[in-house]
Write a protein that holds these residues in place. Structure first.
Motif, PDB file in Angstrom:
ATOM      1  N   ARG A 116       2.821 -15.003  26.721  1.00 12.87           N
ATOM      2  CA  ARG A 116       2.706 -16.173  25.834  1.00 12.87           C
ATOM      3  C   ARG A 116       1.769 -15.930  24.658  1.00 12.87           C
ATOM      4  NH1 ARG A 116       0.053 -20.410  28.475  1.00 12.87           N
ATOM      5  NH2 ARG A 116       0.696 -21.724  26.759  1.00 12.87           N
ATOM      6  N   LEU A 117       0.997 -14.853  24.710  1.00  8.72           N
ATOM      7  CA  LEU A 117      -0.053 -14.605  23.731  1.00  8.72           C
ATOM      8  C   LEU A 117       0.509 -14.487  22.314  1.00  8.72           C
ATOM      9  CD1 LEU A 117      -3.135 -14.138  23.551  1.00  8.72           C
ATOM     10  CD2 LEU A 117      -2.673 -11.696  23.793  1.00  8.72           C
ATOM     11  N   GLU A 118       0.010 -15.329  21.413  1.00  5.60           N
ATOM     12  CA  GLU A 118       0.389 -15.318  20.004  1.00  5.60           C
ATOM     13  C   GLU A 118      -0.825 -14.903  19.181  1.00  5.60           C
ATOM     14  OE1 GLU A 118       3.483 -19.092  20.352  1.00  5.60           O
ATOM     15  OE2 GLU A 118       1.628 -19.317  19.211  1.00  5.60           O
ATOM     16  N   MET A 119      -0.596 -14.012  18.244  1.00  6.83           N
ATOM     17  CA  MET A 119      -1.687 -13.578  17.375  1.00  6.83           C
ATOM     18  C   MET A 119      -2.232 -14.778  16.603  1.00  6.83           C
ATOM     19  SD  MET A 119      -2.009 -10.398  17.931  1.00  6.83           S
ATOM     20  CE  MET A 119      -2.971  -9.814  16.571  1.00  6.83           C
ATOM     21  N   PRO A 120      -3.537 -14.925  16.543  1.00  6.19           N
ATOM     22  CA  PRO A 120      -4.099 -15.999  15.727  1.00  6.19           C
ATOM     23  C   PRO A 120      -3.964 -15.682  14.245  1.00  6.19           C
ATOM     24  CG  PRO A 120      -5.855 -14.654  16.630  1.00  6.19           C
ATOM     25  CD  PRO A 120      -4.570 -14.126  17.208  1.00  6.19           C
ATOM     26  N   SER A 121      -4.149 -16.705  13.425  1.00  2.00           N
ATOM     27  CA  SER A 121      -4.061 -16.547  11.978  1.00  2.00           C
ATOM     28  C   SER A 121      -5.065 -17.476  11.311  1.00  2.00           C
ATOM     29  CB  SER A 121      -2.642 -16.900  11.520  1.00  2.00           C
ATOM     30  OG  SER A 121      -2.587 -16.987  10.115  1.00  2.00           O
ATOM     31  N   MET A 122      -5.566 -17.041  10.184  1.00  2.00           N
ATOM     32  CA  MET A 122      -6.463 -17.888   9.405  1.00  2.00           C
ATOM     33  C   MET A 122      -5.782 -19.209   9.044  1.00  2.00           C
ATOM     34  SD  MET A 122      -9.382 -16.311   9.151  1.00  2.00           S
ATOM     35  CE  MET A 122     -10.206 -17.112   7.769  1.00  2.00           C
ATOM     36  N   ALA A 123      -4.470 -19.198   8.923  1.00  3.91           N
ATOM     37  CA  ALA A 123      -3.713 -20.405   8.568  1.00  3.91           C
ATOM     38  C   ALA A 123      -3.851 -21.511   9.612  1.00  3.91           C
ATOM     39  CB  ALA A 123      -2.237 -20.062   8.361  1.00  3.91           C
ATOM     40  N   GLU A 124      -4.294 -21.178  10.814  1.00  2.56           N
ATOM     41  CA  GLU A 124      -4.504 -22.189  11.848  1.00  2.56           C
ATOM     42  C   GLU A 124      -5.720 -23.067  11.548  1.00  2.56           C
ATOM     43  OE1 GLU A 124      -4.223 -20.731  15.986  1.00  2.56           O
ATOM     44  OE2 GLU A 124      -3.350 -18.911  15.121  1.00  2.56           O
ATOM     45  N   GLY A 125      -6.558 -22.636  10.607  1.00  2.00           N
ATOM     46  CA  GLY A 125      -7.744 -23.410  10.263  1.00  2.00           C
ATOM     47  C   GLY A 125      -9.056 -22.721  10.584  1.00  2.00           C
ATOM     48  N   PHE A 126      -8.991 -21.499  11.074  1.00  2.00           N
ATOM     49  CA  PHE A 126     -10.216 -20.752  11.340  1.00  2.00           C
ATOM     50  C   PHE A 126     -10.954 -20.494  10.030  1.00  2.00           C
ATOM     51  CE2 PHE A 126      -7.610 -19.363  14.996  1.00  2.00           C
ATOM     52  CZ  PHE A 126      -8.500 -19.607  16.034  1.00  2.00           C
ATOM     53  N   ASP A 127     -12.278 -20.533  10.079  1.00  4.49           N
ATOM     54  CA  ASP A 127     -13.102 -20.134   8.940  1.00  4.49           C
ATOM     55  C   ASP A 127     -13.350 -18.631   8.965  1.00  4.49           C
ATOM     56  OD1 ASP A 127     -13.756 -22.718   7.595  1.00  4.49           O
ATOM     57  OD2 ASP A 127     -14.463 -23.174   9.617  1.00  4.49           O
ATOM     58  N   ALA A 128     -13.280 -18.053  10.157  1.00  3.81           N
ATOM     59  CA  ALA A 128     -13.424 -16.606  10.327  1.00  3.81           C
ATOM     60  C   ALA A 128     -12.747 -16.222  11.631  1.00  3.81           C
ATOM     61  CB  ALA A 128     -14.893 -16.201  10.354  1.00  3.81           C
ATOM     62  N   LEU A 129     -12.191 -15.010  11.648  1.00  2.00           N
ATOM     63  CA  LEU A 129     -11.563 -14.452  12.847  1.00  2.00           C
ATOM     64  C   LEU A 129     -12.075 -13.027  13.026  1.00  2.00           C
ATOM     65  CD1 LEU A 129      -7.771 -15.412  12.732  1.00  2.00           C
ATOM     66  CD2 LEU A 129      -9.283 -15.677  14.698  1.00  2.00           C
ATOM     67  N   PHE A 130     -12.241 -12.636  14.278  1.00  2.00           N
ATOM     68  CA  PHE A 130     -12.692 -11.293  14.597  1.00  2.00           C
ATOM     69  C   PHE A 130     -11.858 -10.724  15.739  1.00  2.00           C
ATOM     70  CE2 PHE A 130     -16.282 -13.477  12.757  1.00  2.00           C
ATOM     71  CZ  PHE A 130     -16.744 -12.568  11.828  1.00  2.00           C
ATOM     72  N   PHE A 131     -11.678  -9.414  15.724  1.00  2.61           N
ATOM     73  CA  PHE A 131     -11.018  -8.681  16.798  1.00  2.61           C
ATOM     74  C   PHE A 131     -12.108  -8.026  17.631  1.00  2.61           C
ATOM     75  CE2 PHE A 131      -9.258  -4.700  18.492  1.00  2.61           C
ATOM     76  CZ  PHE A 131      -8.174  -5.205  19.192  1.00  2.61           C
ATOM     77  N   VAL A 132     -11.997  -8.135  18.950  1.00  2.81           N
ATOM     78  CA  VAL A 132     -12.987  -7.527  19.838  1.00  2.81           C
ATOM     79  C   VAL A 132     -12.287  -6.502  20.724  1.00  2.81           C
ATOM     80  CG1 VAL A 132     -14.729  -7.927  21.616  1.00  2.81           C
ATOM     81  CG2 VAL A 132     -14.319  -9.682  19.857  1.00  2.81           C
ATOM     82  N   ALA A 133     -12.622  -5.240  20.523  1.00  2.00           N
ATOM     83  CA  ALA A 133     -12.118  -4.157  21.369  1.00  2.00           C
ATOM     84  C   ALA A 133     -13.075  -4.011  22.544  1.00  2.00           C
ATOM     85  CB  ALA A 133     -12.034  -2.861  20.571  1.00  2.00           C
TER      86      ALA A 133
END
Length: 150
Positions: A116-133
């Motif tokens: 079910r996992l969908e990639m997030p997007s700034m268009a969702e309303g986030f002010d910032a997004l980060f990827f954590v490895a």
């Protein structure tokens, strides 16, 4: 500025560990402990009323799941930051297998969340997004790039 953090990732991806390491002292909102969406909504409303930073430490795999939190936080004047956890299914199942008691999630449930996992997007309303490895020992945080294939 007041900040709401939204964790995104399947079970065993390291969301709660990330919160312990990188967001200590931030009010943690988690369905595992609160048990119901009603309790969760009350906890978030309380955070808004007190003007405190908080982190939603759930899987939040879909845009619809995340939309439960982002507009409400923005309406209260919060900055919204998302952390997308690396989600290699086999790694997450292996980390899950090291858990004990009620913390263990059936592997089938992890696979269902992964599907079910969908990639997030700034268009969702986030002010910032980060990827954590997450390699199981270390977590590397990098800035989000909208068109990355992860």
């Amino acid at each position: 500025m007041k900040t709401a953090y939204i964790m995104i990732g399947i079970q065993g991806s390291g969301k709660s560990e990330f919160c312990r390491r990188y967001l200590p002292g931030i009010e943690r909102v988690n369905l595992d402990t609160l048990k119901t969406r009603n309790n969760e909504a009350r906890r978030i409303a309380d955070c808004h009323a007190r003007g405190v930073d908080y982190v939603v430490d759930n899987t939040n795999p879909t845009r619809e799941d995340r939309a439960r939190y982002i507009p409400a936080a923005k309406a209260q004047g919060y900055r919204v930051i998302g952390y997308f956890m690396q989600s290699r299914l086999q790694d997450c199942i292996a980390r899950n297998n090291r858990r004990e008691g009620k913390e263990v999630v059936p592997p089938k449930a992890i696979a269902m969340t992964s599907n079910r996992l969908e990639m997030p997007s700034m268009a969702e309303g986030f002010d910032a997004l980060f990827f954590v490895a997450n390699d199981g020992k270390n977590m590397a945080i990098s800035e989000w790039r909208e068109n990355d294939e992860l």
